[in-house]
Motif scaffolding. Structure first.
Motif, PDB file in Angstrom:
ATOM      1  N   ASN A 150     -21.615 -13.804  -6.318  1.00  0.00           N
ATOM      2  CA  ASN A 150     -20.925 -12.536  -6.542  1.00  0.00           C
ATOM      3  C   ASN A 150     -20.414 -12.021  -5.210  1.00  0.00           C
ATOM      4  N   GLN A 151     -19.196 -11.495  -5.184  1.00  0.00           N
ATOM      5  CA  GLN A 151     -18.585 -11.058  -3.935  1.00  0.00           C
ATOM      6  C   GLN A 151     -19.295  -9.852  -3.315  1.00  0.00           C
ATOM      7  N   ASN A 152     -20.046  -9.096  -4.120  1.00  0.00           N
ATOM      8  CA  ASN A 152     -20.747  -7.912  -3.624  1.00  0.00           C
ATOM      9  C   ASN A 152     -22.136  -8.212  -3.092  1.00  0.00           C
ATOM     10  N   LEU A 153     -22.664  -9.390  -3.408  1.00  0.00           N
ATOM     11  CA  LEU A 153     -24.083  -9.644  -3.215  1.00  0.00           C
ATOM     12  C   LEU A 153     -24.500  -9.644  -1.752  1.00  0.00           C
ATOM     13  N   ALA A 154     -23.660 -10.160  -0.867  1.00  0.00           N
ATOM     14  CA  ALA A 154     -24.020 -10.215   0.555  1.00  0.00           C
ATOM     15  C   ALA A 154     -24.193  -8.809   1.122  1.00  0.00           C
ATOM     16  N   ILE A 155     -23.240  -7.902   0.826  1.00  0.00           N
ATOM     17  CA  ILE A 155     -23.307  -6.536   1.361  1.00  0.00           C
ATOM     18  C   ILE A 155     -24.489  -5.784   0.761  1.00  0.00           C
ATOM     19  N   LEU A 156     -24.749  -5.951  -0.530  1.00  0.00           N
ATOM     20  CA  LEU A 156     -25.883  -5.275  -1.167  1.00  0.00           C
ATOM     21  C   LEU A 156     -27.211  -5.774  -0.620  1.00  0.00           C
ATOM     22  N   THR A 157     -27.288  -7.071  -0.326  1.00  0.00           N
ATOM     23  CA  THR A 157     -28.497  -7.611   0.296  1.00  0.00           C
ATOM     24  C   THR A 157     -28.731  -6.965   1.648  1.00  0.00           C
ATOM     25  N   GLY A 158     -27.663  -6.814   2.431  1.00  0.00           N
ATOM     26  CA  GLY A 158     -27.777  -6.159   3.733  1.00  0.00           C
ATOM     27  C   GLY A 158     -28.268  -4.731   3.606  1.00  0.00           C
ATOM     28  N   ALA A 159     -27.747  -3.992   2.624  1.00  0.00           N
ATOM     29  CA  ALA A 159     -28.171  -2.603   2.413  1.00  0.00           C
ATOM     30  C   ALA A 159     -29.660  -2.531   2.100  1.00  0.00           C
ATOM     31  N   ALA A 160     -30.150  -3.451   1.266  1.00  0.00           N
ATOM     32  CA  ALA A 160     -31.566  -3.455   0.893  1.00  0.00           C
ATOM     33  C   ALA A 160     -32.458  -3.754   2.100  1.00  0.00           C
ATOM     34  N   ILE A 161     -32.023  -4.665   2.954  1.00  0.00           N
ATOM     35  CA  ILE A 161     -32.814  -5.022   4.133  1.00  0.00           C
ATOM     36  C   ILE A 161     -32.896  -3.853   5.112  1.00  0.00           C
ATOM     37  N   ILE A 162     -31.795  -3.135   5.302  1.00  0.00           N
ATOM     38  CA  ILE A 162     -31.809  -1.974   6.206  1.00  0.00           C
ATOM     39  C   ILE A 162     -32.673  -0.854   5.621  1.00  0.00           C
ATOM     40  N   LEU A 163     -32.682  -0.714   4.310  1.00  0.00           N
ATOM     41  CA  LEU A 163     -33.577   0.258   3.673  1.00  0.00           C
ATOM     42  C   LEU A 163     -35.033  -0.090   3.980  1.00  0.00           C
ATOM     43  N   LEU A 164     -35.359  -1.378   3.958  1.00  0.00           N
ATOM     44  CA  LEU A 164     -36.709  -1.819   4.315  1.00  0.00           C
ATOM     45  C   LEU A 164     -37.014  -1.484   5.774  1.00  0.00           C
ATOM     46  N   ALA A 165     -36.035  -1.699   6.671  1.00  0.00           N
ATOM     47  CA  ALA A 165     -36.220  -1.357   8.091  1.00  0.00           C
ATOM     48  C   ALA A 165     -36.526   0.125   8.253  1.00  0.00           C
ATOM     49  N   TRP A 166     -35.796   0.965   7.521  1.00  0.00           N
ATOM     50  CA  TRP A 166     -36.035   2.416   7.581  1.00  0.00           C
ATOM     51  C   TRP A 166     -37.445   2.753   7.113  1.00  0.00           C
ATOM     52  N   ALA A 167     -37.869   2.166   5.996  1.00  0.00           N
ATOM     53  CA  ALA A 167     -39.200   2.457   5.451  1.00  0.00           C
ATOM     54  C   ALA A 167     -40.289   2.055   6.441  1.00  0.00           C
ATOM     55  N   ILE A 168     -40.149   0.885   7.060  1.00  0.00           N
ATOM     56  CA  ILE A 168     -41.143   0.429   8.034  1.00  0.00           C
ATOM     57  C   ILE A 168     -41.178   1.365   9.236  1.00  0.00           C
ATOM     58  N   PHE A 169     -40.017   1.784   9.703  1.00  0.00           N
ATOM     59  CA  PHE A 169     -39.982   2.676  10.860  1.00  0.00           C
ATOM     60  C   PHE A 169     -40.644   4.015  10.548  1.00  0.00           C
ATOM     61  N   VAL A 170     -40.318   4.603   9.416  1.00  0.00           N
ATOM     62  CA  VAL A 170     -40.864   5.915   9.056  1.00  0.00           C
ATOM     63  C   VAL A 170     -42.375   5.847   8.831  1.00  0.00           C
ATOM     64  N   ILE A 171     -42.839   4.783   8.196  1.00  0.00           N
ATOM     65  CA  ILE A 171     -44.262   4.686   7.840  1.00  0.00           C
ATOM     66  C   ILE A 171     -45.116   4.186   9.001  1.00  0.00           C
ATOM     67  N   CYS A 172     -44.602   3.215   9.763  1.00  0.00           N
ATOM     68  CA  CYS A 172     -45.449   2.497  10.729  1.00  0.00           C
ATOM     69  C   CYS A 172     -45.248   2.874  12.192  1.00  0.00           C
ATOM     70  N   TYR A 173     -44.053   3.381  12.557  1.00  0.00           N
ATOM     71  CA  TYR A 173     -43.796   3.620  13.972  1.00  0.00           C
ATOM     72  C   TYR A 173     -44.572   4.831  14.477  1.00  0.00           C
ATOM     73  N   ARG A 174     -45.175   4.666  15.629  1.00  0.00           N
ATOM     74  CA  ARG A 174     -45.859   5.764  16.308  1.00  0.00           C
ATOM     75  C   ARG A 174     -45.324   5.848  17.722  1.00  0.00           C
ATOM     76  N   THR A 175     -45.222   7.056  18.271  1.00  0.00           N
ATOM     77  CA  THR A 175     -44.718   7.245  19.628  1.00  0.00           C
ATOM     78  C   THR A 175     -45.695   6.667  20.632  1.00  0.00           C
ATOM     79  N   HIS A 176     -45.177   5.863  21.580  1.00  0.00           N
ATOM     80  CA  HIS A 176     -45.992   5.227  22.616  1.00  0.00           C
ATOM     81  C   HIS A 176     -45.405   5.567  23.978  1.00  0.00           C
ATOM     82  N   THR A 177     -46.067   5.051  24.995  1.00  0.00           N
ATOM     83  CA  THR A 177     -45.537   5.231  26.353  1.00  0.00           C
ATOM     84  C   THR A 177     -44.960   3.929  26.848  1.00  0.00           C
TER      85      THR A 177
END
Length: 413
Positions: A378-405
């Motif tokens: 499907n011509q849309n599938l590559a872009i939609l896959t990318g959107a889903a992966i970036i959503l995962l990146a956002w979730a990991i950052f919000v849940i797991c990232y802590r401020t360090h030095t």
């Protein structure tokens, strides 16, 4: 801070990204043209899409192996020598690619992209030089300025590439013309570097060099306690965005029947907004928000917009979405680099940027290998896959990232 060095690095990154941007509108129409002679005439559209994916993948795959080596060598011998080496490889790569198009030798296209990728660590070394001359107060602004060079390169690169490949404008223009021009740009970068750039490395570090340092970098990325979450976010962000960036031209050809010039104009429009974001908006925003806070919003915004783009029913609406997408991407890319630099020890800046470059190279290579198959479904599938992966990146950052030095590997006091 040496402003001359900063401006020189800006020029080097701008010319380099302009050379890369020149390719964007050319490759998809070239490989997908059923009447062309570059690939066998009996190849199906699916065959051509997959071959295009592997061609796009050659550069980041080779860079995955080459960039860490160049990064380590730049820590040992200095930034300038390695930047010169990298630009010479880029110059030869463009010459070979243009020659491959003129002689219709598909294997030479693959080889030239691999050569350019292996020696093409100049952006990673340039980031290390930026880290060398930056302080905590101006680090985000400096990386934003280099990000602006990325954006400007993507304004002029795709636009010029689309025009130089159009024989209806000038009779002797062909698909090879943009690559001869890109070779001249790399010579321009080499001239700037040779005469204007002053070495930025103050303390040299002799790190072990191995041909499979890219894999070691991937392993090390997850051994550095303070950096492993941001490294994972960088990898997923690059992976997701490249599903969009690398196969957007295929989507444009298949859905809107765009030609080389039209694709170049659209990507130039995107580049304009990325440049405005990183050169203007980011400098204002960083006065009020740290990069860590910016990422909490920019990653989610980028994912949401990529979900919308494949469903734009008209070219007008497609254009209307691009400034918002470019704003989100323009904030995300330099913010992730700034976080890595802030959390890395002074003597480890080159290594940290090398790890970052390895993760980005791997993130750039995998979509090319996978998306070629996805667009046959499907011509849309590559872009939609990318959107889903970036959503995962956002979730990991919000849940797991802590401020360090500052960064410390596991087990280190």
């Amino acid at each position: 801070m040496n402003k001359g060095n900063l401006l020189t690095l800006f020029g080097i990154v701008f010319l380099d990204l302009m050379g890369i941007g020149i390719m964007i509108p050319v490759l998809a129409p070239l490989m997908l043209d059923a009447g062309g002679t570059l690939v066998p005439l009996d190849w199906t559209t699916a065959d051509r899409s997959i071959a295009l994916g592997f061609l796009v993948a050659m550069y980041p795959l080779a860079q995955f192996f080459g960039a860490p080596i160049l990064g380590a060598l730049s820590d040992r011998y200095g930034r300038k020598k390695l930047l010169i080496t990298s630009l010479i490889g880029t110059f030869i790569g463009y010459l070979l690619f243009a020659t491959g198009l003129l002689t219709q030798q598909l294997w030479l296209l693959y080889f030239s992209r691999a050569l350019d990728g292996f020696t093409g660590g100049n952006v990673g070394v340039a980031n290390s030089a930026i880290a060398d001359i930056s302080t905590n107060e101006n680090r985000a602004k400096n990386f934003g300025l280099i990000g602006m060079a990325f954006g400007l390169g993507f304004i002029f690169g795709p636009f010029i590439g689309g025009k130089l490949a159009d024989p209806t404008l000038v009779s002797w223009f062909s698909a090879a013309t943009p690559f001869w021009f890109a070779a001249l740009l790399s010579l321009g970068s080499l001239t700037l570097l040779t005469f204007l750039f002053k070495e930025t490395l103050q303390t040299k570090a002799h790190r072990p060099i191995h041909p499979f340092m890219g894999f070691r970098h991937i392993a090390k990325a997850f051994q550095m306690q303070n950096l492993k979450i941001i490294f994972l976010v960088i990898f997923l962000h690059t992976l997701g965005f490249c599903f969009y960036a690398q196969f957007m031209p295929v989507f444009l050809v298949q859905k809107f029947s765009m030609n080389t010039a039209a694709i170049g104009t659209l990507f130039a429009f995107i580049g304009l907004w990325i440049a405005l974001t990183q050169g203007l908006f980011l400098r204002v925003i960083t006065r009020f928000a740290k990069p860590q806070k910016i990422l909490r919003f920019s990653l989610l915004g980028l994912s949401s917009l990529l979900f919308l783009i494949p469903f734009a029913p008209t070219v007008f609406l497609l254009y209307a979405l691009q400034p918002f997408m470019a704003l989100a991407e323009g904030l995300t890319f330099p913010s992730t680099t700034t976080v890595v630099s802030e959390l890395s020890l002074k003597e480890e800046q080159g290594e940290a940027m090398g790890v970052t470059q390895s993760l980005r190279a791997l993130g750039q290579a995998l979509p090319s290998l996978i998306a070629g198959f996805l667009v046959t479904i499907n011509q849309n599938l590559a872009i939609l896959t990318g959107a889903a992966i970036i959503l995962l990146a956002w979730a990991i950052f919000v849940i797991c990232y802590r401020t360090h030095t500052r960064s410390e590997p596991e087990g280190r006091a």
